[in-house]
Design a protein around this motif. Structure first.
Motif, PDB file in Angstrom:
ATOM      1  N   TYR A   1      13.093   5.721  72.156  1.00 22.65           N
ATOM      2  CA  TYR A   1      13.142   6.981  71.611  1.00 22.65           C
ATOM      3  C   TYR A   1      13.897   7.936  71.965  1.00 22.65           C
ATOM      4  O   TYR A   1      14.081   9.218  71.503  1.00 22.65           O
ATOM      5  N   GLY A   2      14.500   7.889  73.064  1.00 26.02           N
ATOM      6  CA  GLY A   2      15.487   8.818  73.750  1.00 26.02           C
ATOM      7  C   GLY A   2      14.667   9.962  74.564  1.00 26.02           C
ATOM      8  O   GLY A   2      13.310  10.204  74.314  1.00 26.02           O
ATOM      9  N   PRO A   3      15.205  10.773  75.613  1.00 25.55           N
ATOM     10  CA  PRO A   3      14.841  11.190  76.547  1.00 25.55           C
ATOM     11  C   PRO A   3      13.827  12.635  75.994  1.00 25.55           C
ATOM     12  O   PRO A   3      12.813  13.105  76.544  1.00 25.55           O
ATOM     13  N   ASP A   4      14.221  13.028  74.770  1.00 27.45           N
ATOM     14  CA  ASP A   4      13.510  14.185  74.282  1.00 27.45           C
ATOM     15  C   ASP A   4      12.386  14.126  73.414  1.00 27.45           C
ATOM     16  O   ASP A   4      11.437  14.699  73.467  1.00 27.45           O
ATOM     17  N   LEU A   5      12.223  12.866  73.060  1.00 30.17           N
ATOM     18  CA  LEU A   5      11.243  12.455  72.035  1.00 30.17           C
ATOM     19  C   LEU A   5       9.962  11.752  73.009  1.00 30.17           C
ATOM     20  O   LEU A   5       8.646  11.758  72.672  1.00 30.17           O
ATOM     21  N   ARG A   6      10.391  10.898  73.860  1.00 29.57           N
ATOM     22  CA  ARG A   6       9.450   9.746  74.335  1.00 29.57           C
ATOM     23  C   ARG A   6       8.232  10.382  75.030  1.00 29.57           C
ATOM     24  O   ARG A   6       7.108   9.738  75.073  1.00 29.57           O
ATOM     25  N   ALA A   7       8.287  11.367  75.781  1.00 31.27           N
ATOM     26  CA  ALA A   7       7.042  12.059  76.206  1.00 31.27           C
ATOM     27  C   ALA A   7       6.193  12.665  75.232  1.00 31.27           C
ATOM     28  O   ALA A   7       4.950  12.277  75.343  1.00 31.27           O
ATOM     29  N   THR A   8       6.557  13.173  74.210  1.00 33.35           N
ATOM     30  CA  THR A   8       5.678  13.595  72.982  1.00 33.35           C
ATOM     31  C   THR A   8       4.892  12.263  72.391  1.00 33.35           C
ATOM     32  O   THR A   8       3.639  12.332  71.939  1.00 33.35           O
ATOM     33  N   ILE A   9       5.850  11.361  72.219  1.00 34.13           N
ATOM     34  CA  ILE A   9       5.337  10.064  71.569  1.00 34.13           C
ATOM     35  C   ILE A   9       4.277   9.434  72.547  1.00 34.13           C
ATOM     36  O   ILE A   9       3.218   9.057  72.205  1.00 34.13           O
ATOM     37  N   ALA A  10       4.598   9.296  73.780  1.00 35.25           N
ATOM     38  CA  ALA A  10       3.600   8.937  74.830  1.00 35.25           C
ATOM     39  C   ALA A  10       2.520   9.524  75.068  1.00 35.25           C
ATOM     40  O   ALA A  10       1.575   8.813  74.988  1.00 35.25           O
TER      41      ALA A  10
ATOM     42  N   GLN B   1       0.594  10.988  72.650  1.00 37.37           N
ATOM     43  CA  GLN B   1      -0.223  10.644  71.494  1.00 37.37           C
ATOM     44  C   GLN B   1      -0.765   9.232  71.487  1.00 37.37           C
ATOM     45  O   GLN B   1      -1.652   8.825  71.221  1.00 37.37           O
ATOM     46  N   PHE B   2       0.375   8.365  71.690  1.00 35.80           N
ATOM     47  CA  PHE B   2       0.073   7.013  71.871  1.00 35.80           C
ATOM     48  C   PHE B   2      -0.913   6.498  72.588  1.00 35.80           C
ATOM     49  O   PHE B   2      -1.875   5.866  72.270  1.00 35.80           O
ATOM     50  N   LEU B   3      -0.961   6.985  73.834  1.00 35.89           N
ATOM     51  CA  LEU B   3      -2.213   6.716  75.000  1.00 35.89           C
ATOM     52  C   LEU B   3      -3.289   7.390  74.763  1.00 35.89           C
ATOM     53  O   LEU B   3      -4.325   7.017  74.784  1.00 35.89           O
ATOM     54  N   GLU B   4      -3.193   8.644  74.213  1.00 36.54           N
ATOM     55  CA  GLU B   4      -4.557   9.519  73.741  1.00 36.54           C
ATOM     56  C   GLU B   4      -5.291   8.556  72.627  1.00 36.54           C
ATOM     57  O   GLU B   4      -6.486   8.458  72.490  1.00 36.54           O
ATOM     58  N   GLN B   5      -4.542   8.250  71.692  1.00 37.37           N
ATOM     59  CA  GLN B   5      -5.241   7.357  70.456  1.00 37.37           C
ATOM     60  C   GLN B   5      -5.353   6.000  70.850  1.00 37.37           C
ATOM     61  O   GLN B   5      -6.811   5.661  70.406  1.00 37.37           O
TER      62      GLN B   5
ATOM     63  N   ASN C   1       7.063  15.259  64.605  1.00 37.57           N
ATOM     64  CA  ASN C   1       6.980  14.087  65.917  1.00 37.57           C
ATOM     65  C   ASN C   1       5.512  13.790  66.121  1.00 37.57           C
ATOM     66  O   ASN C   1       5.081  13.283  67.220  1.00 37.57           O
ATOM     67  N   GLU C   2       4.583  13.858  65.021  1.00 36.39           N
ATOM     68  CA  GLU C   2       3.356  13.415  65.222  1.00 36.39           C
ATOM     69  C   GLU C   2       3.010  12.165  64.508  1.00 36.39           C
ATOM     70  O   GLU C   2       3.702  11.513  63.456  1.00 36.39           O
ATOM     71  N   ILE C   3       2.113  11.209  65.112  1.00 37.32           N
ATOM     72  CA  ILE C   3       1.872   9.980  64.901  1.00 37.32           C
ATOM     73  C   ILE C   3       1.122  10.114  63.438  1.00 37.32           C
ATOM     74  O   ILE C   3       0.159  10.892  63.294  1.00 37.32           O
ATOM     75  N   THR C   4       1.631   9.433  62.522  1.00 34.29           N
ATOM     76  CA  THR C   4       1.150   9.577  61.085  1.00 34.29           C
ATOM     77  C   THR C   4       0.127   8.381  60.636  1.00 34.29           C
ATOM     78  O   THR C   4      -0.523   8.338  59.900  1.00 34.29           O
ATOM     79  N   ALA C   5       0.516   7.097  61.497  1.00 33.52           N
ATOM     80  CA  ALA C   5      -0.420   5.871  60.957  1.00 33.52           C
ATOM     81  C   ALA C   5      -0.292   4.972  61.865  1.00 33.52           C
ATOM     82  O   ALA C   5       0.896   4.643  62.260  1.00 33.52           O
ATOM     83  N   TRP C   6      -1.278   4.211  62.243  1.00 34.82           N
ATOM     84  CA  TRP C   6      -1.130   2.929  63.025  1.00 34.82           C
ATOM     85  C   TRP C   6      -1.297   1.897  62.128  1.00 34.82           C
ATOM     86  O   TRP C   6      -1.961   1.579  61.176  1.00 34.82           O
ATOM     87  N   LEU C   7      -0.431   0.788  62.604  1.00 32.61           N
ATOM     88  CA  LEU C   7      -0.032  -0.403  61.343  1.00 32.61           C
ATOM     89  C   LEU C   7      -0.483  -1.632  62.181  1.00 32.61           C
ATOM     90  O   LEU C   7      -0.557  -1.532  63.188  1.00 32.61           O
TER      91      LEU C   7
END
Length: 402
Positions: free
Chosen positions: A178-187, A189-193, A280-286
């Motif tokens: 995801y690259g250094p700028d995005l990975r913390a934001t994704i992580a 949301q990913f772990l909270e969800q 940068n928000e998660i929109t759907a789990w697949l």
């Protein structure tokens, strides 16, 4: 290798022997038994045209809403190794209101690299509405009465699985950066969800009639899951692998009782959710086809598989799922989920996830490619190739505990 293999054309005695030796969930048993009975027919994958699938899709929709609809703009969707997917636009009336709805047909090939139940997937997507972002799920053809094979129709979700500026062509989720700028934001949301659906497994159970229940204090659901993948291995493998016997015996002997009933995604990793590149928000789990009621540590262990991670830009730390270093990942999960991580359980599920991945890749992956059962023969052939690093990973993990 033997000149003839009972697994190529299984008779009733072989099928019943597998069912008796490895008891699994009721719907999983039905699905795997169906796979074996169809296999002996010798059917190979045959490409279906878009027109054929549109006609069959219209039959399924008509059975549910009548004739007042039109299908437009059908097109193939790429990605994934297990299912055939077609996007289309549906003009129809929903709850008294005329709509233009983008939709997706998700259909099994002749035989899939993971043989699962569209009925279970349909129930779960409906149950998760309002829990985490998932595509709305409309109709299911659980037995292939309308479509050539079992299928479901769900709403098209917007987003991407990986940054659009990535030029690599690897299988989605493998070493995704995801690259250094995005990975913390994704992580975050990913772990909270993940924590959301891990917390409420017991609450969702009554909405999931095709799932066998799991109980705190019992290891019955764990043993059923181990048996699922042992059965897949014994039904599909083309060769013996003694390490799989050692691992199975260890997994049965050490199956831990549940301390909490979670909804387990089953393929929890980067690449199995969409996010919006503007927000940068998660929109759907697949890809919920491997979901079950079980132990949260299974999802954590799966996401930690070597193939889903990579090193940071400095080459000093390996990032779990391309997101966070090991200890930070677990600490963030505990903080965001409110659930604890038991390191001993996590090690158990690392062994189990290794075992499962080898059954999929070296067992089923090789078989469906070799027997021309799937539209994704190149991808599943590649999965068979990566089995050997997975076997080495299993050997190392077992060495830690035996």
């Amino acid at each position: 290798m033997q000149a003839t293999d009972i697994r190529d054309c299984p008779d009733d005695a072989f099928i019943e022997r597998m069912r008796a030796r490895f008891p699994v969930e009721t719907e999983i048993d039905r699905t795997l038994t169906r796979k074996m009975r169809l296999r002996r027919n010798g059917e190979r994958y045959a490409a279906h045209t878009l027109d054929e699938l549109v006609t069959a899709t219209a039959s399924l929709i008509r059975a549910n809403v009548g004739d007042d609809f039109t299908i437009a703009n059908p097109r193939w969707l790429t990605g994934g190794a297990s299912k055939i997917q077609v996007a289309f636009d549906l003009d129809w009336t929903e709850n008294g209101e005329r709509r233009q709805s983008p939709m997706v047909l998700r259909m099994e090939p002749t035989e899939s690299v993971v043989e699962t139940s569209r009925k279970r997937e349909f129930e779960l997507l409906q149950a998760l509405d309002g829990v985490v972002p998932v595509p709305p799920c409309f109709w299911v053809d659980a037995e292939g009465e309308h479509l050539p094979h079992p299928a479901l129709i769900y709403g098209f979700a917007q987003g991407v699985t990986k940054p659009s500026n990535l030029t690599s062509q690897q299988v989605t989720g493998i070493g995704l950066n995801y690259g250094p700028d995005l990975r913390a934001t994704i992580a975050e949301q990913f772990l909270e969800q993940i924590g959301r659906f891990h917390r409420i497994g017991a609450e969702l159970a009554d909405k999931l009639p095709s799932y066998d229940k799991a109980e705190v204090g019992s290891n019955e659901s764990v043993i059923r899951f181990v048996n699922w993948w042992r059965r897949v291995w014994d039904e599909d493998r083309r060769q013996d692998e003694p390490l799989m016997d050692v691992a199975y015996d260890w997994l049965i002997a050490n199956a831990p009782p549940l301390d909490h009933v979670s909804l387990v995604h089953g393929d929890c990793r980067a690449g199995n959710f969409l996010y919006d590149e503007d927000t940068n928000e998660i929109t759907a789990w697949l890809d919920w086809e491997l979901a079950l009621l079980g132990d949260r540590h299974q999802d954590l262990a799966w996401s930690m598989m070597d193939s889903f991670g990579h090193f940071n830009e400095e080459g000093t730390e390996r990032l779990i799922c391309g997101m966070l270093p090991y200890e930070e990942y677990l600490a963030a999960y505990e903080r965001l989920s409110g659930l604890t991580v038991d390191r001993e359980r996590l090690t158990y599920y690392r062994v189990l996830c290794n075992y499962m991945s080898i059954a999929i890749c070296l067992g089923t992956g090789y078989r469906v490619a070799h027997a021309a059962k799937t539209h994704q023969d190149i991808v599943v052939g590649w999965l068979a190739m990566v089995s050997f690093p997975l076997i080495e990973q299993l050997r190392r993990t077992l060495k830690e505990v035996i």
